[in-house]
Design an enzyme around this catalytic site. Sequence first.
Site, PDB file in Angstrom:
ATOM      1  CG  ASP A  95      -1.822   1.132   1.372  1.00 43.99           C
ATOM      2  OD1 ASP A  95      -1.660   2.129   0.636  1.00 43.99           O
ATOM      3  OD2 ASP A  95      -2.731   1.040   2.212  1.00 43.99           O
ATOM      4  CG  ASP A 118      -6.478  11.550  -6.142  1.00 41.73           C
ATOM      5  OD1 ASP A 118      -5.773  12.131  -5.303  1.00 41.73           O
ATOM      6  OD2 ASP A 118      -7.166  12.146  -6.988  1.00 41.73           O
ATOM      7  CB  SER A 150      -2.449   5.893 -16.475  1.00 37.12           C
ATOM      8  OG  SER A 150      -2.436   7.306 -16.580  1.00 37.12           O
TER       9      SER A 150
HETATM   10  P1  ADP Z   1      -5.517   6.206 -12.384  1.00 36.59           P
HETATM   11  O1  ADP Z   1      -6.729   7.094 -12.370  1.00 36.59           O
HETATM   12  O2  ADP Z   1      -4.232   6.972 -12.668  1.00 36.59           O
HETATM   13  O3  ADP Z   1      -5.697   5.008 -13.246  1.00 36.59           O
HETATM   14  P2  ADP Z   1      -6.061   4.664  -9.934  1.00 36.59           P
HETATM   15  O4  ADP Z   1      -5.929   5.141  -8.531  1.00 36.59           O
HETATM   16  O5  ADP Z   1      -7.421   4.323 -10.418  1.00 36.59           O
HETATM   17  O6  ADP Z   1      -5.332   5.787 -10.851  1.00 36.59           O
HETATM   18  O7  ADP Z   1      -5.127   3.408 -10.142  1.00 36.59           O
HETATM   19  C1  ADP Z   1      -3.724   3.475 -10.273  1.00 36.59           C
HETATM   20  C2  ADP Z   1      -3.107   2.248  -9.667  1.00 36.59           C
HETATM   21  O8  ADP Z   1      -3.039   2.400  -8.234  1.00 36.59           O
HETATM   22  C3  ADP Z   1      -3.865   0.962  -9.903  1.00 36.59           C
HETATM   23  O9  ADP Z   1      -2.927   0.005 -10.372  1.00 36.59           O
HETATM   24  C4  ADP Z   1      -4.410   0.584  -8.532  1.00 36.59           C
HETATM   25  O10 ADP Z   1      -4.445  -0.824  -8.357  1.00 36.59           O
HETATM   26  C5  ADP Z   1      -3.368   1.176  -7.632  1.00 36.59           C
HETATM   27  N1  ADP Z   1      -3.729   1.475  -6.236  1.00 36.59           N
HETATM   28  C6  ADP Z   1      -4.943   1.803  -5.721  1.00 36.59           C
HETATM   29  N2  ADP Z   1      -4.835   2.036  -4.390  1.00 36.59           N
HETATM   30  C7  ADP Z   1      -3.518   1.859  -4.065  1.00 36.59           C
HETATM   31  C8  ADP Z   1      -2.756   1.934  -2.866  1.00 36.59           C
HETATM   32  N3  ADP Z   1      -3.318   2.272  -1.697  1.00 36.59           N
HETATM   33  N4  ADP Z   1      -1.419   1.683  -2.926  1.00 36.59           N
HETATM   34  C9  ADP Z   1      -0.823   1.358  -4.104  1.00 36.59           C
HETATM   35  N5  ADP Z   1      -1.487   1.262  -5.263  1.00 36.59           N
HETATM   36  C10 ADP Z   1      -2.807   1.507  -5.255  1.00 36.59           C
END
Ligand code: ADP
Length: 190
Positions: free
Chosen positions: A25, A49, A138
Site C-alpha cells: 500500500d 488518490d 493510469s
Molecule cells: P488512475 O486514475 O491513474 O488510473 P487509480 O488510482 O485508479 O489511478 O489506479 C492506479 C493504480 O493504483 C492501480 O494500479 C491501482 O491498483 C493502484 N492502487 C490503488 N490504491 C492503491 C494503494 N493504496 N497503494 C498502491 N497502489 C494503489
Amino acid sequence: MTSSSQVSSIEKTFLNGRVVVLVGDITQQHVSALVNAANWTLLGGGGVDGAIHRVGGSAVLHECKEIRRTQYPDGLPTGKAIATTAGNLPADYVIHTVGPIYGRNPEKQADLLADCYRNSLELAATLHLQSVAFPSISTGAFGYPRDEAAGVGSRAVKEFLAKNSSVAEVRLVFFLKNDARVFLQFQNFE
Ligand code: ADP
C-alpha cells in the site's frame, strides 16, 4: 508477516538496487516522497488518490487547493507534477501527477505517461529527495493496459536514473501481486 508494516513483499530490484518493485500500500511507504496518481482537479478522487488524501488528511487538500488557486486555476495538465506536504503520511512530500486517460489521445499517451514519471522524478531531484515511491499511474480508472504501462514507466525511470545520481531509490508499489507480476514480465529495466 514482515517485520516492517511498510513493506509487504519485495518482488525484485533493478539497477543495483536503485529500483525496487514491491507489493503493498503506497500510503504505508516511508520515503521522501510518494507520488499520487491524481486527477486534473487536484481535489482528490478514487483509487490511490482517495487513499492518499484519506491518510494524508486536510493539510494535503489545503495545499492542493492553494496550488489550484495560485498556479493552475484550470487544473494540473496531464504529465505535469507538483509537490505538497504529505500531511499524516509517513513521507515528507506528496508529488501529484496526472496520468493520461487511455485512448483519449492515442499518439501522445505514452509520452504523457513517461512525462509523469520523468517530471515527478525531476521535481524530487530539485527538492533533493532521496527516495520516491510510485503507484502504477493510469492503470486503474484511467484504463492504461498494465503491460504497455510497464514498458513506458520503466523506460522513463531508467532514463532518468541514468542521468541523475541524487535519487537513491525509486520504489514501484503495486497493490496486487498479480499487477507486480505483469509489470515484471513487461518492464524494460533489463
Ligand atoms: P488512475 O486514475 O491513474 O488510473 P487509480 O488510482 O485508479 O489511478 O489506479 C492506479 C493504480 O493504483 C492501480 O494500479 C491501482 O491498483 C493502484 N492502487 C490503488 N490504491 C492503491 C494503494 N493504496 N497503494 C498502491 N497502489 C494503489
